[in-house]
Design a protein around this motif. Sequence first.
Motif, PDB file in Angstrom:
ATOM      1  N   LEU A  59      60.843  35.569  -0.871  1.00 30.59           N
ATOM      2  CA  LEU A  59      61.154  35.955  -2.254  1.00 30.59           C
ATOM      3  C   LEU A  59      62.510  35.434  -2.700  1.00 30.59           C
ATOM      4  CD1 LEU A  59      59.031  38.580  -1.852  1.00 30.59           C
ATOM      5  CD2 LEU A  59      60.271  39.241  -3.882  1.00 30.59           C
ATOM      6  N   GLY A  60      63.112  34.569  -1.878  1.00 31.31           N
ATOM      7  CA  GLY A  60      64.459  34.071  -2.188  1.00 31.31           C
ATOM      8  C   GLY A  60      65.462  35.099  -1.721  1.00 31.31           C
ATOM      9  N   GLY A  61      65.519  35.318  -0.417  1.00 35.06           N
ATOM     10  CA  GLY A  61      66.469  36.296   0.095  1.00 35.06           C
ATOM     11  C   GLY A  61      65.785  37.391   0.869  1.00 35.06           C
ATOM     12  N   GLU A  62      64.472  37.474   0.780  1.00 34.52           N
ATOM     13  CA  GLU A  62      63.748  38.526   1.501  1.00 34.52           C
ATOM     14  C   GLU A  62      62.377  37.970   1.881  1.00 34.52           C
ATOM     15  OE1 GLU A  62      63.394  42.219  -0.780  1.00 34.52           O
ATOM     16  OE2 GLU A  62      61.611  42.719   0.411  1.00 34.52           O
ATOM     17  N   GLU A  63      61.935  38.270   3.091  1.00 31.50           N
ATOM     18  CA  GLU A  63      60.595  37.836   3.501  1.00 31.50           C
ATOM     19  C   GLU A  63      59.659  39.039   3.517  1.00 31.50           C
ATOM     20  OE1 GLU A  63      60.505  35.649   7.151  1.00 31.50           O
ATOM     21  OE2 GLU A  63      61.802  34.067   6.335  1.00 31.50           O
ATOM     22  N   ARG A  64      58.422  38.795   3.137  1.00 27.53           N
ATOM     23  CA  ARG A  64      57.459  39.900   3.134  1.00 27.53           C
ATOM     24  C   ARG A  64      56.115  39.461   3.692  1.00 27.53           C
ATOM     25  NH1 ARG A  64      57.594  43.354  -2.335  1.00 27.53           N
ATOM     26  NH2 ARG A  64      59.817  43.795  -2.435  1.00 27.53           N
ATOM     27  N   GLN A  65      55.338  40.468   4.095  1.00 27.04           N
ATOM     28  CA  GLN A  65      53.953  40.179   4.498  1.00 27.04           C
ATOM     29  C   GLN A  65      53.035  40.721   3.401  1.00 27.04           C
ATOM     30  OE1 GLN A  65      52.354  40.614   8.561  1.00 27.04           O
ATOM     31  NE2 GLN A  65      51.143  42.323   7.723  1.00 27.04           N
ATOM     32  N   VAL A  66      52.093  39.877   2.979  1.00 27.79           N
ATOM     33  CA  VAL A  66      51.152  40.308   1.934  1.00 27.79           C
ATOM     34  C   VAL A  66      49.734  40.012   2.415  1.00 27.79           C
ATOM     35  CG1 VAL A  66      50.413  39.968  -0.454  1.00 27.79           C
ATOM     36  CG2 VAL A  66      52.829  39.747   0.127  1.00 27.79           C
ATOM     37  N   VAL A  67      48.836  40.996   2.243  1.00 26.37           N
ATOM     38  CA  VAL A  67      47.430  40.757   2.583  1.00 26.37           C
ATOM     39  C   VAL A  67      46.672  40.538   1.269  1.00 26.37           C
ATOM     40  CG1 VAL A  67      45.363  41.747   3.650  1.00 26.37           C
ATOM     41  CG2 VAL A  67      47.625  42.165   4.655  1.00 26.37           C
ATOM     42  N   SER A  68      45.876  39.468   1.229  1.00 27.18           N
ATOM     43  CA  SER A  68      45.206  39.138  -0.027  1.00 27.18           C
ATOM     44  C   SER A  68      43.741  38.771   0.225  1.00 27.18           C
ATOM     45  CB  SER A  68      45.959  37.967  -0.678  1.00 27.18           C
ATOM     46  OG  SER A  68      45.331  37.609  -1.863  1.00 27.18           O
ATOM     47  N   VAL A  94      44.760  31.016  -7.479  1.00 26.69           N
ATOM     48  CA  VAL A  94      46.039  31.706  -7.384  1.00 26.69           C
ATOM     49  C   VAL A  94      46.915  31.184  -8.528  1.00 26.69           C
ATOM     50  CG1 VAL A  94      48.143  31.766  -5.988  1.00 26.69           C
ATOM     51  CG2 VAL A  94      45.914  32.159  -4.922  1.00 26.69           C
ATOM     52  N   VAL A  95      47.588  32.111  -9.245  1.00 32.25           N
ATOM     53  CA  VAL A  95      48.407  31.694 -10.395  1.00 32.25           C
ATOM     54  C   VAL A  95      49.578  30.842  -9.899  1.00 32.25           C
ATOM     55  CG1 VAL A  95      49.926  32.538 -12.237  1.00 32.25           C
ATOM     56  CG2 VAL A  95      47.725  33.664 -11.804  1.00 32.25           C
ATOM     57  N   ASP A  96      49.741  29.700 -10.546  1.00 29.21           N
ATOM     58  CA  ASP A  96      50.728  28.715 -10.096  1.00 29.21           C
ATOM     59  C   ASP A  96      51.961  28.748 -11.011  1.00 29.21           C
ATOM     60  OD1 ASP A  96      52.148  26.526  -9.396  1.00 29.21           O
ATOM     61  OD2 ASP A  96      50.538  25.065  -9.711  1.00 29.21           O
ATOM     62  N   PRO A  97      53.128  29.135 -10.521  1.00 32.79           N
ATOM     63  CA  PRO A  97      54.324  29.177 -11.392  1.00 32.79           C
ATOM     64  C   PRO A  97      55.016  27.817 -11.521  1.00 32.79           C
ATOM     65  CG  PRO A  97      54.827  30.066  -9.235  1.00 32.79           C
ATOM     66  CD  PRO A  97      53.414  29.618  -9.160  1.00 32.79           C
ATOM     67  N   GLY A  98      54.340  26.756 -11.127  1.00 34.84           N
ATOM     68  CA  GLY A  98      54.921  25.410 -11.239  1.00 34.84           C
ATOM     69  C   GLY A  98      56.055  25.253 -10.244  1.00 34.84           C
ATOM     70  N   ASN A  99      57.114  24.536 -10.664  1.00 37.45           N
ATOM     71  CA  ASN A  99      58.188  24.352  -9.684  1.00 37.45           C
ATOM     72  C   ASN A  99      59.386  25.250  -9.960  1.00 37.45           C
ATOM     73  OD1 ASN A  99      59.019  23.100 -11.900  1.00 37.45           O
ATOM     74  ND2 ASN A  99      59.010  21.008 -11.090  1.00 37.45           N
ATOM     75  N   LEU A 100      59.085  26.453 -10.511  1.00 42.44           N
ATOM     76  CA  LEU A 100      60.171  27.428 -10.720  1.00 42.44           C
ATOM     77  C   LEU A 100      60.781  27.824  -9.382  1.00 42.44           C
ATOM     78  CD1 LEU A 100      59.396  30.252 -13.287  1.00 42.44           C
ATOM     79  CD2 LEU A 100      61.290  28.650 -13.242  1.00 42.44           C
ATOM     80  N   GLU A 101      62.064  28.056  -9.409  1.00 34.79           N
ATOM     81  CA  GLU A 101      62.757  28.402  -8.163  1.00 34.79           C
ATOM     82  C   GLU A 101      62.213  29.683  -7.521  1.00 34.79           C
ATOM     83  OE1 GLU A 101      67.160  28.901  -8.217  1.00 34.79           O
ATOM     84  OE2 GLU A 101      66.902  27.054  -9.409  1.00 34.79           O
ATOM     85  N   THR A 102      62.160  29.695  -6.213  1.00 25.90           N
ATOM     86  CA  THR A 102      61.729  30.890  -5.489  1.00 25.90           C
ATOM     87  C   THR A 102      62.635  32.067  -5.872  1.00 25.90           C
ATOM     88  OG1 THR A 102      60.997  29.498  -3.693  1.00 25.90           O
ATOM     89  CG2 THR A 102      61.335  31.817  -3.157  1.00 25.90           C
ATOM     90  N   GLY A 103      62.034  33.212  -6.124  1.00 23.46           N
ATOM     91  CA  GLY A 103      62.811  34.397  -6.498  1.00 23.46           C
ATOM     92  C   GLY A 103      62.904  34.606  -8.004  1.00 23.46           C
ATOM     93  N   SER A 104      62.497  33.600  -8.805  1.00 24.21           N
ATOM     94  CA  SER A 104      62.602  33.762 -10.269  1.00 24.21           C
ATOM     95  C   SER A 104      61.749  34.952 -10.731  1.00 24.21           C
ATOM     96  CB  SER A 104      62.075  32.529 -11.006  1.00 24.21           C
ATOM     97  OG  SER A 104      62.783  31.393 -10.631  1.00 24.21           O
ATOM     98  N   VAL A 105      62.213  35.585 -11.814  1.00 18.84           N
ATOM     99  CA  VAL A 105      61.476  36.719 -12.374  1.00 18.84           C
ATOM    100  C   VAL A 105      60.438  36.182 -13.373  1.00 18.84           C
ATOM    101  CG1 VAL A 105      61.712  38.794 -13.806  1.00 18.84           C
ATOM    102  CG2 VAL A 105      63.433  38.256 -12.060  1.00 18.84           C
TER     103      VAL A 105
END
Length: 644
Positions: A573-582, A631-642
């Motif tokens: 997430l840009g500073g934090e790692e997470r596990q997500v099940v999808s 999966v929704v693609d945010p393009g090349n926005l920086e990781t962590g962007s809101v």
Amino acid sequence: MCKKPYYITTPIYYPSANLHIGNTYTTVAADALARFKRLTGYDVMFLTGTDEHGQKIQRIAEEKGVTPKEYVDEIVAGIKSLWEIMDISYDKFIRTTDDYHIKAVQDIFKKLYDQGDIYKDSYEGWYCTPCESFWTETQLVDGKCPDCGRPVEKAKEEAYFFKMSKYADRLIKHIEDHPEFIQPESRKNEMLNNFLRPGLQDLCVSRTSFNWGIPVTFDNEHVIYVWIDALSNYITALGYGNEDTSLYERFWPADVHLIGKDILRFHTIYWPIMLMALEVPLPKQVFGHGWLLVDGGKMSKSKGNVVDPVALVNSFGVDPVRYYLLKEIPFGSDGLFNNEIFIKKINSDLANDLGNLLSRTITMIEKYFDSVIPAPTAKEDIDNELINLALATPVKVQAAIDDLKIPEALEAIWDLIGRANKYIDETTPWILAKDESKKERLGTVLYNLVESLRFASVMISAFLPTTSSKINEQINSEVTTWNSLSAFDGTSAGTKVNKGAVIFPRIDVEAKLSELEALRQEQLKATEKKEMKPIKEEITIEDFEKIDLRVAKVIGCEPVKGAKKLLKLKVDLGGEERQVVSGIAQYYKPEELVGKSIVLVANLKPVKLRGELSQGMILAAATDDDGKLFVVDPGNLETGSVVR
Ligand code: MSP
């Protein structure tokens, strides 16, 4: 001689009704009656139109991002073109958004209020908040909103009411004294016993929960609620409540309001009571016809059995459709529209009986008399049966129509057509033609056949106008008045016939049925695609802002053991790692996702899925049937962007 007036109306259609063969039926029947009355010497006013106000229209327009007026303008143009396709000869088309109508309805409402027939109270019903609609207990489906299926709640709104009960006794007496007022007879008893005698409730005639309606002039929170607006059209179209009332004076009271049985109560209870309160005479008759059913019952979009009149006309021509509706549906009761019966009727009644009579007659005149209609100089007794039937038929047809028995009128005409065909078999013109001494007799037989065709053509002109013109063209007849049917001599000997194309080519039943089925399937697919999922309950921007969406990068991905649909992703997430099940294993291989940016619902409460911790949810767009997912693609926005 001054013509007698005749005023006939159809219901005014909801632009949202998506006109099918059932609604078309009312208007085709009214058209046949109007044409018949013109033919038999009346000064006819045939009114139709559109009923354009109401919450449903407002909602559809909002969804489409246009104004209600823009929305209805487009639909009304479509309805008018449908009536053109169906050969509807209306004299006036009223729209409830027409200025003169709005003004007259406002005055009517004010007058009824001023004289105490309308009063203010509150309306209580079941309210569906997302649809902004009130429903009565009986309208609910399984206790839920009949439009969207969501829960409803009891609610109250301020509204105006019409004192129906005040006029009930007068109306009961009117109905009892005028047996012809509600037709067919059985419907009269239904109205008296089910509604009038048990006691009438006052009618809610205004709303505040939407504004696409005619405003109440003295209380601008309220719009006039449908029936006062809609029913008044029958008099406002004639100028009632406006400066020029000459049409009103000439044509009111209406000779007949032709309607479907579902709206009989409004026309035989609310409408006459409104008129009584306005001190306006009541219409002479309200005729409630039955339902046009298809195999499987009532037509409905979801069953995919809606019959589209335009597709039918494109496939078969307008007159076969008109013929089926007018002849095969018992006027007054429910009737069936069935493709196979329809095609077989075209083949038997139109191609065989009428079409053959015309083509055989014209071909023989061409062959034996060089296309010139011979004179009837050698009459024989056998002719009288045909001639007498021809002369009796217009009388029968007129009597049937006076009784609004349209199928019976057509039956009488087809009896004559059948008799003329039989006359060919009896007189055997092809044998007469072999003997030169029988030439005059042959000429007489052919004259009688042309004259019978002329009779048929004049009579069917009210029901099948295009066919009538085609026959007139081929027999070259300009004698088309009803009065010309009082003598069997309207055809001018010496006139040349014009052999033309076969008026009703025979149809290959099996081939046409499969063509129609293919068309139905195509239409079904198209409507399925268009059917939009209802939008969920409205939320505020504050509600939305509670959701924290972040751009995250997938840095690892593997299947979840024992769960075919699930993938376990590691995201940054840009500073934090997470596990997500999808649940996207059917659509993506783990290696396709690694390195991809995704949008994560970052503040979703963590849950365990199949024993694996899931800290968030990945946004994806998917079809309902699990067919596709992206999966929704945010393009090349920086990781962590809101994501907002
Ligand atoms: N707007 C009202 C009428 C107001 S009149 C002052 C209305 N409109 S509608 O568009 O829903 O229906 C128009 C006509 O079509 C009605 O007479 C209705 O009975 C008729 N029909 C709708 N479906 C039908 C069939 N399946 N069969 C026969 N008639 C049908 O009601």
